[in-house]
Design a protein around this motif. Structure first.
Motif, PDB file in Angstrom:
ATOM      1  N   ARG A 137       0.738  -1.270  -0.121  1.00  0.00           N
ATOM      2  CA  ARG A 137       0.128   0.121   0.045  1.00  0.00           C
ATOM      3  C   ARG A 137       0.729   1.455   0.078  1.00  0.00           C
ATOM      4  O   ARG A 137       0.440   2.190  -0.756  1.00  0.00           O
ATOM      5  N   ARG A 138       2.040   1.385   0.731  1.00  0.00           N
ATOM      6  CA  ARG A 138       2.705   2.532   0.840  1.00  0.00           C
ATOM      7  C   ARG A 138       3.480   2.817  -0.713  1.00  0.00           C
ATOM      8  O   ARG A 138       3.384   4.118  -1.258  1.00  0.00           O
ATOM      9  N   LEU A 139       3.821   1.841  -1.267  1.00  0.00           N
ATOM     10  CA  LEU A 139       4.327   2.118  -2.619  1.00  0.00           C
ATOM     11  C   LEU A 139       3.147   2.554  -3.586  1.00  0.00           C
ATOM     12  O   LEU A 139       3.491   3.442  -4.203  1.00  0.00           O
ATOM     13  N   TYR A 140       2.082   1.959  -3.524  1.00  0.00           N
ATOM     14  CA  TYR A 140       0.907   2.519  -4.343  1.00  0.00           C
ATOM     15  C   TYR A 140       0.454   3.816  -4.010  1.00  0.00           C
ATOM     16  O   TYR A 140       0.259   4.553  -5.165  1.00  0.00           O
ATOM     17  N   GLU A 189      13.383   6.363   1.707  1.00  0.00           N
ATOM     18  CA  GLU A 189      14.290   5.299   2.124  1.00  0.00           C
ATOM     19  C   GLU A 189      13.862   4.150   1.702  1.00  0.00           C
ATOM     20  O   GLU A 189      12.583   3.625   1.890  1.00  0.00           O
ATOM     21  N   VAL A 190      14.983   3.112   1.757  1.00  0.00           N
ATOM     22  CA  VAL A 190      14.756   1.753   1.203  1.00  0.00           C
ATOM     23  C   VAL A 190      14.001   1.158   2.415  1.00  0.00           C
ATOM     24  O   VAL A 190      12.873   0.430   2.291  1.00  0.00           O
ATOM     25  N   GLU A 191      14.367   1.521   3.574  1.00  0.00           N
ATOM     26  CA  GLU A 191      13.609   0.848   4.850  1.00  0.00           C
ATOM     27  C   GLU A 191      12.180   1.209   4.824  1.00  0.00           C
ATOM     28  O   GLU A 191      11.266   0.477   5.730  1.00  0.00           O
ATOM     29  N   TYR A 192      11.662   2.421   4.331  1.00  0.00           N
ATOM     30  CA  TYR A 192      10.244   2.601   4.161  1.00  0.00           C
ATOM     31  C   TYR A 192       9.464   1.882   3.690  1.00  0.00           C
ATOM     32  O   TYR A 192       8.330   1.432   3.884  1.00  0.00           O
ATOM     33  N   TYR A 193       9.848   1.258   2.620  1.00  0.00           N
ATOM     34  CA  TYR A 193       9.042   0.290   1.796  1.00  0.00           C
ATOM     35  C   TYR A 193       9.459  -1.024   2.034  1.00  0.00           C
ATOM     36  O   TYR A 193       8.632  -2.087   2.050  1.00  0.00           O
ATOM     37  N   THR A 201      16.835   0.514  -5.225  1.00  0.00           N
ATOM     38  CA  THR A 201      17.707   1.858  -4.968  1.00  0.00           C
ATOM     39  C   THR A 201      17.187   2.758  -6.059  1.00  0.00           C
ATOM     40  O   THR A 201      16.697   3.919  -5.756  1.00  0.00           O
ATOM     41  N   LYS A 202      16.618   2.256  -7.308  1.00  0.00           N
ATOM     42  CA  LYS A 202      16.197   3.040  -8.183  1.00  0.00           C
ATOM     43  C   LYS A 202      14.927   3.498  -7.910  1.00  0.00           C
ATOM     44  O   LYS A 202      14.531   4.694  -8.188  1.00  0.00           O
ATOM     45  N   LEU A 203      13.849   2.599  -7.583  1.00  0.00           N
ATOM     46  CA  LEU A 203      12.691   2.824  -7.247  1.00  0.00           C
ATOM     47  C   LEU A 203      12.449   3.798  -5.915  1.00  0.00           C
ATOM     48  O   LEU A 203      11.664   4.817  -6.024  1.00  0.00           O
ATOM     49  N   CYS A 204      13.483   3.659  -5.264  1.00  0.00           N
ATOM     50  CA  CYS A 204      13.352   4.510  -3.892  1.00  0.00           C
ATOM     51  C   CYS A 204      13.886   5.849  -4.225  1.00  0.00           C
ATOM     52  O   CYS A 204      13.287   6.841  -3.673  1.00  0.00           O
ATOM     53  N   ARG A 205      14.538   5.908  -5.134  1.00  0.00           N
ATOM     54  CA  ARG A 205      15.298   7.343  -5.673  1.00  0.00           C
ATOM     55  C   ARG A 205      14.099   8.023  -6.397  1.00  0.00           C
ATOM     56  O   ARG A 205      13.860   9.174  -6.392  1.00  0.00           O
TER      57      ARG A 205
END
Length: 131
Positions: A65-68, A117-121, A108-112
């Motif tokens: 859900r966060r990513l969406y 941050e990576v840890e968020y997702y 890393t590309k997705l988070c950028r």
């Protein structure tokens, strides 16, 4: 040899073209069909450009859900994410809708792209120790 209506029509059209006539009506014409016969032909309607919907109708609960929500907030589509990360659109859909975890460089590309941050997702994401 059996009589075939389609074969006889084909021969008729060929004969008309040899004599400079419209293949359909027989009137004098330089082209295959005269303007009147060509005007009566059904022409397919050009399809309108439809932009891909930004939000996908969800058939089942989201895996990420966060990513969406970040994707929707930044007005991104799965095709935009896929192009930025260098993967297919189907792969990006798997990340968002099916809970698949991307490879390290894709994460890393997705988070950028989404400015997080990576840890968020992926709080439990284990970085591989390939050295």
């Amino acid at each position: 040899m059996a009589f075939s209506a389609s074969e006889s029509m084909k021969k008729l059209r060929q004969e008309r073209r040899k004599h400079g006539q419209c293949a359909q009506c027989g009137n004098p014409s330089e082209k295959y069909l005269c303007e009147r016969c060509n005007g009566m032909r059904k022409k397919p309607e050009p399809k309108e450009f439809r932009e891909y919907p930004m939000q996908r109708k969800l058939k089942k609960p989201l895996s990420d859900r966060r990513l969406y929500e970040d994707m929707i907030a930044q007005e991104l589509r799965t095709s935009d994410i896929a192009a930025y990360c260098g993967v297919t659109q189907r792969t990006a859909e798997k990340w968002i809708f099916e809970g698949s975890v991307p490879h390290e460089e894709r994460v890393t590309k997705l988070c950028r792209l989404l400015k997080r941050e990576v840890e968020y997702y992926y709080p439990l994401y284990k970085w591989s120790s390939k050295k």
